[in-house]
Write a protein that holds these residues in place. Structure first.
Motif, PDB file in Angstrom:
ATOM      1  N   GLY A   9       0.815  -1.218   0.000  1.00 12.20           N
ATOM      2  CA  GLY A   9       0.000   0.000   0.000  1.00 12.20           C
ATOM      3  C   GLY A   9       0.846   1.264   0.000  1.00 12.20           C
ATOM      4  N   VAL A  10       1.925   1.245   0.791  1.00 13.65           N
ATOM      5  CA  VAL A  10       2.827   2.404   0.850  1.00 13.65           C
ATOM      6  C   VAL A  10       3.461   2.651  -0.517  1.00 13.65           C
ATOM      7  N   PHE A  11       3.939   1.588  -1.144  1.00 15.23           N
ATOM      8  CA  PHE A  11       4.571   1.765  -2.450  1.00 15.23           C
ATOM      9  C   PHE A  11       3.546   2.093  -3.536  1.00 15.23           C
ATOM     10  N   GLY A  12       2.313   1.627  -3.360  1.00 12.73           N
ATOM     11  CA  GLY A  12       1.259   2.003  -4.289  1.00 12.73           C
ATOM     12  C   GLY A  12       0.998   3.500  -4.245  1.00 12.73           C
ATOM     13  N   LYS A  13       0.945   4.069  -3.044  1.00 13.69           N
ATOM     14  CA  LYS A  13       0.726   5.512  -2.896  1.00 13.69           C
ATOM     15  C   LYS A  13       1.914   6.311  -3.439  1.00 13.69           C
ATOM     16  N   LEU A  14       3.112   5.814  -3.164  1.00 11.83           N
ATOM     17  CA  LEU A  14       4.302   6.495  -3.679  1.00 11.83           C
ATOM     18  C   LEU A  14       4.307   6.504  -5.204  1.00 11.83           C
ATOM     19  N   THR A  15       3.955   5.365  -5.806  1.00  8.16           N
ATOM     20  CA  THR A  15       3.922   5.280  -7.268  1.00  8.16           C
ATOM     21  C   THR A  15       2.894   6.246  -7.843  1.00  8.16           C
ATOM     22  N   ARG A  16       1.710   6.315  -7.243  1.00  2.00           N
ATOM     23  CA  ARG A  16       0.679   7.261  -7.706  1.00  2.00           C
ATOM     24  C   ARG A  16       1.172   8.699  -7.615  1.00  2.00           C
ATOM     25  N   TRP A  17       1.887   9.004  -6.528  1.00  2.00           N
ATOM     26  CA  TRP A  17       2.402  10.370  -6.335  1.00  2.00           C
ATOM     27  C   TRP A  17       3.406  10.729  -7.426  1.00  2.00           C
ATOM     28  N   ILE A  18       4.269   9.784  -7.774  1.00  7.71           N
ATOM     29  CA  ILE A  18       5.256  10.037  -8.826  1.00  7.71           C
ATOM     30  C   ILE A  18       4.561  10.198 -10.176  1.00  7.71           C
ATOM     31  N   TYR A  19       3.601   9.317 -10.485  1.00  3.07           N
ATOM     32  CA  TYR A  19       2.850   9.439 -11.738  1.00  3.07           C
ATOM     33  C   TYR A  19       2.128  10.788 -11.806  1.00  3.07           C
ATOM     34  N   LYS A  20       1.531  11.182 -10.686  1.00  2.00           N
ATOM     35  CA  LYS A  20       0.788  12.452 -10.639  1.00  2.00           C
ATOM     36  C   LYS A  20       1.701  13.627 -10.938  1.00  2.00           C
ATOM     37  N   ASN A  21       2.945  13.542 -10.502  1.00  2.00           N
ATOM     38  CA  ASN A  21       3.886  14.643 -10.686  1.00  2.00           C
ATOM     39  C   ASN A  21       4.712  14.518 -11.964  1.00  2.00           C
ATOM     40  N   SER A  22       4.390  13.556 -12.788  1.00  2.00           N
ATOM     41  CA  SER A  22       5.064  13.402 -14.084  1.00  2.00           C
ATOM     42  C   SER A  22       4.229  14.086 -15.163  1.00  2.00           C
TER      43      SER A  22
END
Length: 404
Positions: free
Chosen positions: A157-170
């Protein structure tokens, strides 16, 4: 443009971002690379490199800055975690310094693993308000469970949120496989950011180095990483089924699972399987030329069904027919290019039956499949065309805050 490439691996390690950086420099861009001290694949620092050695250098005009890492060693779970976390920690410190003291027009992230490589890039993007292009070569957090064996829902779950955050900021999410769209779009409304940007085929200069001569018979050749994802247990089961046939399995490469594979070969008396170790990339054409078919496999997991491995493009360019034990995107690509045959992932029996049939096939049938793959590769996976597309993507989606 002033371009920063953020990647955990760079020359003298062998990765696609090397070609990208050097070619962008040749085309007139000012290119810098934020990376780590090289330690892949042997798990120790390359000769001449270290915490106090060659942390900054210029290679073919590209400015390279290396963060401190804990070497991956024998790539146990603990050492890999320390390797990933140490890179992330020190790269974030470098990112804060870079964001304050340097100016860039764009950031390209070469994301093999881990996904945390995107964190320092997002920091610089926010500090300088410039566009970020995130090249996805490994899906997270899916790869943690598929290849890393991690099932803990909290960690995923933590890495899922981190991945979404990176995608959002790309600004743009570059995908090496069309199958990645499904996973990425499940994480958020990112469909309008996605651009297909495949791996290109490496141009390999011929080598005069002597390589082992293959035994007589029908030779099935695998080259590359010997890891868990490549599903060697089911390959060895097929080899055991074909023990009494004149079919040889040649494994060229190295990786975490090599000791286990060699142990299994010896314990099961698989004299038809040869594990001959790692060789330089420039020798691959010599191995390909001795092959009757080139082999690849991926385990039967949802994430791998979305993946067309870079090895597949390399195989196609060789002009040799391909046999794969794979599901989804990779199998679809083989079918689309008509460059070989595939059986379902983890189906050793089907693989053995297919190889036995092909060993009796007319050579012209095999040759035609190989030719089909080479033609498809020339049409879709040429280096110049890929970098042309990258330049076009960057020029068409520049941020209004860019320094240009």
């Amino acid at each position: 443009m002033r371009i920063l490439i953020v990647t955990p691996h760079f020359y003298p390690e062998t990765f696609k971002c090397n070609d990208m950086a050097f070619e962008l420099k040749r085309r007139g861009h000012d290119v810098s690379v934020m990376t780590a001290i090289p330690d892949y694949p042997k798990g120790r620092f390359f000769d001449g490199y270290g915490i106090f050695k060659k942390r900054r250098e210029t290679i073919e005009g590209v400015k390279v800055h290396r963060s401190v890492i804990i070497p991956r060693g024998k790539a146990s779970s603990i050492r890999l975690a320390l390797n990933y976390l140490s890179y992330t920690f020190f790269a974030i410190i470098n990112a804060l310094w870079f964001g304050l003291t340097r100016k860039y027009d764009a950031i390209i992230v070469h994301e093999t693993s881990p996904v945390m490589v995107g964190i320092p890039a997002v920091i610089i993007k926010k500090m300088q308000r410039i566009p970020l292009y995130f090249w996805v070569l490994d899906l997270w957090p899916e790869s943690l469970s598929a290849a890393g064996g991690i099932k803990n829902k909290t960690i995923l779950g933590v890495f899922g949120k981190l991945t979404r955050w990176i995608y959002k900021n790309s600004n743009t999410i570059l995908i090496s496989s069309n199958g990645f769209k499904e996973s990425i779009c499940k994480k958020g409304d990112f469909a309008n950011k996605i651009e297909y940007f495949p791996n290109w085929v490496d141009k390999i200069e011929p080598s005069n180095k002597v390589v082992p001569e293959f035994p007589k018979g029908f030779n099935v050749v695998f080259t590359g990483n010997i890891g868990e994802a490549q599903d060697f247990p089911h390959l060895l089961k097929a080899a055991e089924i074909l023990k009494e046939q004149n079919i040889n399995f040649i494994i060229v490469g190295d990786g975490r699972e090599r000791p286990q594979v060699e142990k299994e070969i010896e314990e099961r008396g698989l004299s038809n399987v040869k594990c001959i170790g790692r060789y330089p990339i420039e020798t691959m054409p010599q191995f390909y030329s001795q092959a009757d078919v080139l082999f690849l496999a991926l385990k039967d997991t949802p994430i791998f069904s979305l993946t067309a491995p870079a090895k597949l493009q390399a195989y196609m360019s060789s002009g040799k027919p391909i046999v794969a034990m794979i599901n989804g995107e990779g199998a679809d690509l083989i079918k689309d290019a008509d460059c070989g045959w595939s059986v379902p992932a983890e189906d050793s029996q089907a693989l053995a039956q297919l190889l036995l049939s092909l060993s009796k096939e007319k050579p012209e049938i095999l040759n035609q499949k190989g030719t089909n793959g080479e033609i498809y590769s020339q049409k879709h996976f040429q280096f110049k065309d890929c970098i042309d597309k990258l330049e076009k993507i960057i020029s068409n989606s520049k941020s209004p805050y860019s320094h240009n």
